[in-house]
Design a protein around this motif. Structure first.
Motif, PDB file in Angstrom:
ATOM      1  N   TYR A 106       3.128   6.483  -2.425  1.00 27.09           N
ATOM      2  CA  TYR A 106       1.805   6.435  -1.819  1.00 27.09           C
ATOM      3  C   TYR A 106       1.805   6.989  -0.399  1.00 27.09           C
ATOM      4  CZ  TYR A 106      -2.525   4.740   0.183  1.00 27.09           C
ATOM      5  OH  TYR A 106      -3.728   4.682   0.824  1.00 27.09           O
ATOM      6  N   LEU A 107       2.786   6.599   0.408  1.00 26.19           N
ATOM      7  CA  LEU A 107       2.787   7.029   1.798  1.00 26.19           C
ATOM      8  C   LEU A 107       3.147   8.508   1.938  1.00 26.19           C
ATOM      9  CD1 LEU A 107       4.234   3.884   3.577  1.00 26.19           C
ATOM     10  CD2 LEU A 107       1.852   4.624   3.385  1.00 26.19           C
ATOM     11  N   SER A 108       3.730   9.096   0.898  1.00 27.03           N
ATOM     12  CA  SER A 108       3.876  10.553   0.852  1.00 27.03           C
ATOM     13  C   SER A 108       2.543  11.196   0.512  1.00 27.03           C
ATOM     14  CB  SER A 108       4.927  10.950  -0.193  1.00 27.03           C
ATOM     15  OG  SER A 108       6.201  10.459   0.134  1.00 27.03           O
ATOM     16  N   MET A 109       1.920  10.719  -0.558  1.00 21.96           N
ATOM     17  CA  MET A 109       0.675  11.331  -1.024  1.00 21.96           C
ATOM     18  C   MET A 109      -0.492  11.112  -0.066  1.00 21.96           C
ATOM     19  SD  MET A 109       1.355  13.044  -3.664  1.00 21.96           S
ATOM     20  CE  MET A 109      -0.272  13.372  -4.300  1.00 21.96           C
ATOM     21  N   ARG A 110      -0.407  10.094   0.767  1.00 27.88           N
ATOM     22  CA  ARG A 110      -1.479   9.850   1.733  1.00 27.88           C
ATOM     23  C   ARG A 110      -1.626  11.017   2.703  1.00 27.88           C
ATOM     24  NH1 ARG A 110      -1.246   4.599   5.503  1.00 27.88           N
ATOM     25  NH2 ARG A 110       0.423   5.826   6.432  1.00 27.88           N
TER      26      ARG A 110
END
Length: 485
Positions: free
Chosen positions: A158-162
């Motif tokens: 998630y924190l990559s895709m954010r």
């Protein structure tokens, strides 16, 4: 074997490549230390190659809204179709429990759906009035260029895709570096999704490497127009220093010391339920997780007793078990750091209400009471299933103690008086405050970000649009002006 265990390579300019360094990294399951894959570390030359390719690909990508929408829609479909494999990889590589892994993937899908809506922001303009007769002002949003994306281990997908999803939607290209501990789910799985979606060469680069090899390369590279980093405050300061010398923009989500404020009139049962979740989700390895529980003295004993009783009931063990709440910390170093904090609490004479047990990389819940809010223990970011409970003599002192930290990411207040809670919420020097809920919250359209030493910039739609684009003013003079000279 999970399908992503075979993707143990960097993805540079549309090709899966082995790292050129002689160093090899074992990708390890933190629960049982099984080796999931071996990765050859990418070199500094390969990092340069990735940035050069991203710069070359950006212009055509930024000008083709139809292609961006198609690729992003295909990538979203890929995530939905491969949900089970992605969830399993989150469990295997990051120690995510089933609750956490499902939550992370759901957040990721919601974010991708919202990002697709941003595609049309590039190229359209907002017309503004002019003080000059017969002039029309147009405000445009243009791609920032090449975005450097650096992700952490805790919510690796998630924190990559954010960063990646809105950056690509807004016409930027991305060079992404996962935390190597979670490089398969945080780097390779994402690259595979975009490869299958038909992304052009160079638009998304995933490089599996380490800071020891590339140094400051992700944030001082001449072709990086913006650095998006989620991680610790000390590293964020270094990024800010290096990027600032180059007048390079940054979006930084950094450390937290989230307070959970229990006021005198709070519903104690609901406060305990919320605090148990907000403290123990992903073993507390979340920047928004509860770090300090600050309780009005009139309800302190009741809260502490019920919190300890519930913490004792939490099942721990193999995160593949759907009933497990507490799985492993990411590595042995994190376990030892948590144990060091517990030992310091003992030395300080705080109340050991529940002492956890170490089982491999698992640390079972620990609850420490009557903690001095100014102590080293309370002022540390815990990142573990260690709960600290502090007593306050009044509601106003609860808030005062909550603010007594250098951090300012997420916070929460429990009270049966909503208006009073809202007034206190505005006093809390945190970017986010949740009333009658715990602080681990994120939504695609919410204003997400921290104050003070917890970061710079805001995520969430439409706020991230300002972060990841350049503003452009075009004026059109409809009739020729008369000039004074």
């Amino acid at each position: 074997m999970n399908q992503y265990q075979e993707l143990n390579k960097s993805y540079i300019n549309g090709v899966w490549v082995d790292g050129q360094e002689s160093t090899q990294q074992n990708m390890v399951n933190p629960y049982n230390n099984d080796v999931l894959a071996k990765v050859n570390i990418a070199s500094f030359d390969q990092l340069n190659e990735a940035f050069e390719g991203a710069k070359e690909a950006q212009s055509s990508w930024g000008q083709d809204a139809e292609l961006r929408k198609k690729v992003m829609t295909n990538a979203l479909s890929y995530f939905k179709e491969n949900k089970e494999a992605l969830i399993e990889m989150l469990t295997l590589e990051s120690g995510s429990t089933q609750v956490k892994a499902n939550l992370e993937l759901d957040l990721t899908i919601g974010l991708m759906e919202e990002s697709i809506k941003m595609v049309d922001e590039i190229g359209k303009f907002e017309e503004k009035p002019s003080i000059i007769p017969n002039k029309v002002n147009e405000n445009y949003r243009l791609p920032k260029g090449v975005i450097s994306s650096i992700a952490p281990f805790n919510f690796p997908l998630y924190l990559s895709m954010r960063t990646i999803a809105p950056a690509l939607a807004l016409g930027n290209t991305v060079v992404h570096k996962a935390d190597i501990q979670c490089g398969l789910i945080s780097g390779s799985a994402i690259a595979k999704a975009y490869e299958e979606a038909g992304i052009p060469s160079g638009v998304f680069q995933s490089i599996l490497t380490t800071p020891e090899i590339i140094g400051d390369g992700m944030f001082n590279h001449k072709d990086a127009n913006l650095v998006s980093f989620t991680g610790s405050t000390p590293v964020g300061r270094q990024i800010g220093k290096v990027a600032g010398e180059q007048l390079k923009e940054v979006a930084l989500e950094l450390g937290g010391n989230g307070p959970f404020c229990v006021l005198q009139d709070a519903d104690i049962d609901q406060a305990v339920n919320a605090a148990i979740f907000g403290k123990h989700l992903h073993q507390g390895q979340i920047c928004m997780a509860i770090n300090r529980i600050i309780v009005h003295e009139d309800v302190y004993d009741a809260f502490a007793e019920k919190f300890v009783a519930k913490a004792k009931e939490l099942k721990y063990g193999d995160p593949r078990d759907p009933d497990v709440v507490v799985g492993p910390l990411i590595n042995e170093k994190q376990v030892e750091r948590a144990q060091d904090i517990i030992n310091k609490a003992k030395e300080a004479g705080f109340d050991m209400l529940l002492e956890g047990e170490r089982i491999g990389n698992i640390l079972t819940p620990t609850v420490i009471g009557n903690v001095d809010n100014d102590s080293e223990v309370a002022q540390s970011e815990l990142f573990s299933p260690v709960a600290l409970i502090t007593k306050a003599s009044s509601d106003s002192e609860v808030i005062e103690k909550a603010n007594a930290t250098q951090y300012g990411l997420s916070s929460s207040i429990f009270s049966n008086d909503e208006e009073k809670a809202r007034e206190y919420a505005l006093e809390l020097a945190f970017g986010m405050t949740h009333i009658n809920d715990q602080p681990v919250n994120d939504e695609p359209t919410a204003l997400f970000g921290g104050m003070r030493q917890s970061g710079i910039g805001r995520f969430g739609s439409p706020y991230v649009i300002d972060e990841f684009t350049e503003g452009k003013w075009i004026s059109v003079q409809k009739e020729f002006r008369d000039y004074p000279f």
